[in-house]
Design a protein around this motif. Sequence first.
Motif, PDB file in Angstrom:
ATOM      1  N   ALA A   9       3.539   5.767  20.108  1.00 51.84           N
ATOM      2  CA  ALA A   9       3.204   6.527  18.907  1.00 51.84           C
ATOM      3  C   ALA A   9       3.511   5.702  17.672  1.00 51.84           C
ATOM      4  N   SER A  10       2.714   5.904  16.647  1.00 53.99           N
ATOM      5  CA  SER A  10       3.084   5.410  15.326  1.00 53.99           C
ATOM      6  C   SER A  10       3.704   6.579  14.576  1.00 53.99           C
ATOM      7  N   TYR A  11       4.509   6.263  13.585  1.00 57.62           N
ATOM      8  CA  TYR A  11       5.106   7.336  12.786  1.00 57.62           C
ATOM      9  C   TYR A  11       5.272   6.855  11.351  1.00 57.62           C
ATOM     10  N   PHE A  12       5.190   7.803  10.436  1.00 59.12           N
ATOM     11  CA  PHE A  12       5.364   7.551   9.004  1.00 59.12           C
ATOM     12  C   PHE A  12       6.270   8.643   8.465  1.00 59.12           C
ATOM     13  N   LEU A  69       0.828  -1.207   0.000  1.00 58.90           N
ATOM     14  CA  LEU A  69       0.000   0.000   0.000  1.00 58.90           C
ATOM     15  C   LEU A  69       0.862   1.257   0.000  1.00 58.90           C
ATOM     16  N   LEU A  70       1.889   1.281   0.845  1.00 55.58           N
ATOM     17  CA  LEU A  70       2.744   2.464   0.974  1.00 55.58           C
ATOM     18  C   LEU A  70       3.585   2.693  -0.275  1.00 55.58           C
ATOM     19  N   ASN A  71       4.072   1.612  -0.861  1.00 56.90           N
ATOM     20  CA  ASN A  71       4.988   1.746  -1.999  1.00 56.90           C
ATOM     21  C   ASN A  71       4.273   1.846  -3.336  1.00 56.90           C
ATOM     22  N   ASN A  72       2.972   1.675  -3.333  1.00 56.09           N
ATOM     23  CA  ASN A  72       2.207   1.795  -4.582  1.00 56.09           C
ATOM     24  C   ASN A  72       1.173   2.914  -4.485  1.00 56.09           C
ATOM     25  N   ASP A  73       0.137   2.709  -3.686  1.00 51.86           N
ATOM     26  CA  ASP A  73      -0.955   3.689  -3.629  1.00 51.86           C
ATOM     27  C   ASP A  73      -0.503   5.025  -3.025  1.00 51.86           C
ATOM     28  N   VAL A  74       0.233   4.970  -1.904  1.00 52.16           N
ATOM     29  CA  VAL A  74       0.706   6.221  -1.295  1.00 52.16           C
ATOM     30  C   VAL A  74       1.756   6.876  -2.190  1.00 52.16           C
ATOM     31  N   GLN A  75       2.577   6.053  -2.818  1.00 57.53           N
ATOM     32  CA  GLN A  75       3.617   6.593  -3.692  1.00 57.53           C
ATOM     33  C   GLN A  75       3.026   7.365  -4.871  1.00 57.53           C
ATOM     34  N   LYS A  76       1.825   6.997  -5.280  1.00 56.53           N
ATOM     35  CA  LYS A  76       1.180   7.687  -6.401  1.00 56.53           C
ATOM     36  C   LYS A  76       0.795   9.125  -6.062  1.00 56.53           C
ATOM     37  N   VAL A  77       0.630   9.416  -4.759  1.00 56.41           N
ATOM     38  CA  VAL A  77       0.263  10.784  -4.383  1.00 56.41           C
ATOM     39  C   VAL A  77       1.428  11.563  -3.775  1.00 56.41           C
ATOM     40  N   LEU A  78       2.324  10.861  -3.053  1.00 54.73           N
ATOM     41  CA  LEU A  78       3.460  11.563  -2.446  1.00 54.73           C
ATOM     42  C   LEU A  78       4.728  11.487  -3.304  1.00 54.73           C
ATOM     43  N   HIS A  79       4.810  10.457  -4.114  1.00 48.11           N
ATOM     44  CA  HIS A  79       5.942  10.275  -5.040  1.00 48.11           C
ATOM     45  C   HIS A  79       7.274  10.107  -4.299  1.00 48.11           C
ATOM     46  N   GLN A  80       7.228   9.544  -3.087  1.00 47.44           N
ATOM     47  CA  GLN A  80       8.457   9.338  -2.322  1.00 47.44           C
ATOM     48  C   GLN A  80       9.299   8.225  -2.937  1.00 47.44           C
ATOM     49  N   ASP A  81      10.608   8.301  -2.675  1.00 44.20           N
ATOM     50  CA  ASP A  81      11.507   7.260  -3.138  1.00 44.20           C
ATOM     51  C   ASP A  81      11.801   6.258  -2.032  1.00 44.20           C
ATOM     52  N   VAL A  82      11.840   6.735  -0.784  1.00 44.34           N
ATOM     53  CA  VAL A  82      12.090   5.858   0.358  1.00 44.34           C
ATOM     54  C   VAL A  82      11.113   6.203   1.478  1.00 44.34           C
ATOM     55  N   MET A  83      10.862   5.236   2.362  1.00 45.00           N
ATOM     56  CA  MET A  83       9.962   5.488   3.486  1.00 45.00           C
ATOM     57  C   MET A  83      10.306   4.572   4.644  1.00 45.00           C
ATOM     58  N   VAL A  84       9.902   5.004   5.828  1.00 43.84           N
ATOM     59  CA  VAL A  84      10.018   4.170   7.014  1.00 43.84           C
ATOM     60  C   VAL A  84       8.800   4.455   7.887  1.00 43.84           C
ATOM     61  N   CYS A  85       8.274   3.420   8.517  1.00 43.84           N
ATOM     62  CA  CYS A  85       7.160   3.602   9.438  1.00 43.84           C
ATOM     63  C   CYS A  85       7.307   2.605  10.573  1.00 43.84           C
ATOM     64  N   GLY A  86       6.642   2.889  11.674  1.00 44.52           N
ATOM     65  CA  GLY A  86       6.730   1.966  12.794  1.00 44.52           C
ATOM     66  C   GLY A  86       6.008   2.492  14.013  1.00 44.52           C
ATOM     67  N   VAL A  87       6.226   1.793  15.116  1.00 45.30           N
ATOM     68  CA  VAL A  87       5.693   2.223  16.400  1.00 45.30           C
ATOM     69  C   VAL A  87       6.838   2.272  17.398  1.00 45.30           C
ATOM     70  N   GLY A  88       6.693   3.128  18.401  1.00 40.46           N
ATOM     71  CA  GLY A  88       7.752   3.252  19.386  1.00 40.46           C
ATOM     72  C   GLY A  88       7.256   3.848  20.676  1.00 40.46           C
ATOM     73  N   GLY A  89       8.112   3.800  21.665  1.00 38.38           N
ATOM     74  CA  GLY A  89       7.796   4.394  22.949  1.00 38.38           C
ATOM     75  C   GLY A  89       8.058   5.878  22.949  1.00 38.38           C
TER      76      GLY A  89
END
Length: 254
Positions: free
Chosen positions: A142-145, A36-56
């Motif tokens: 928190a989650s982060y993108f 989803l992130l590398n296809n659908d989201v990429q179509k609107v943000l056009h990012q080359d790299v991404m990281v997401c996750g959860v943390g304290g």
Amino acid sequence: MDALNQAAELGIDPSLLMNIIVRSTAIQDSQALLGLLNNDVQKVLHQDVMVCGVGGVSPKGSYAHKVLHHSYPPAYFDELATAEGRVDSPLMQRWRASQEPVLYQSGRDDALFPEEWVRLFNKYELHNTIAHGVLDVQRTLASYFIFSRIPGEIGQREIFIMKMITPHLHLALVRALTTVQEFSRLTAPNEALSDRQKQILRWINEGKTNWEIAQILEMTEKNVKYHIEQIFSKLQVRNRTQAVAKAMLLGLLF
């Protein structure tokens, strides 16, 4: 102005945003989320790299627990880690303060961030970045993108997109990460730490001595020392500070 009109004003196809929102409801595992992130989201943000996750989240900063990424350079996180083992970028510090999407465009926004971090970010060519997330009600998780290497000028268009899709991506991420046993690692130890070794690591992070850890965990000091040696070997580090730093980066201290 309603969302549809605002999207049109910013040159965004609303159907692309709706597709992301609808598809996010069906995400159940990490591979589907990355798709989803590398296809659908990429179509609107056009990012080359991404990281997401959860943390304290704590007064000392944030640290990663579970992470998914696409082509994000692992060495960036290695260099970003503090002596205490925290991996807490100025991007996420700003996000925690405002809980609004945070932009960084190389050259334009350099003065808004610490010089050393700008140097590090540019070293790995993570220019043109936007970050956003969701903080839980207790303000401890928190989650982060983070989307980087977005072409052209970034601004209100990207902020609008992130505000629209991040709450839905957050829910997809929570479901997807249940399929990740420990941490979708950027760099992983050769051998998994035992539960006892993770307990010891947490007390090392609190500054406890071997004797204090032995008393807390009702072990012999000799046994604590043995486990610490095993921790060093598995994490491929030489001392307690390095062990905490790497464990924090890998989410082992969550």
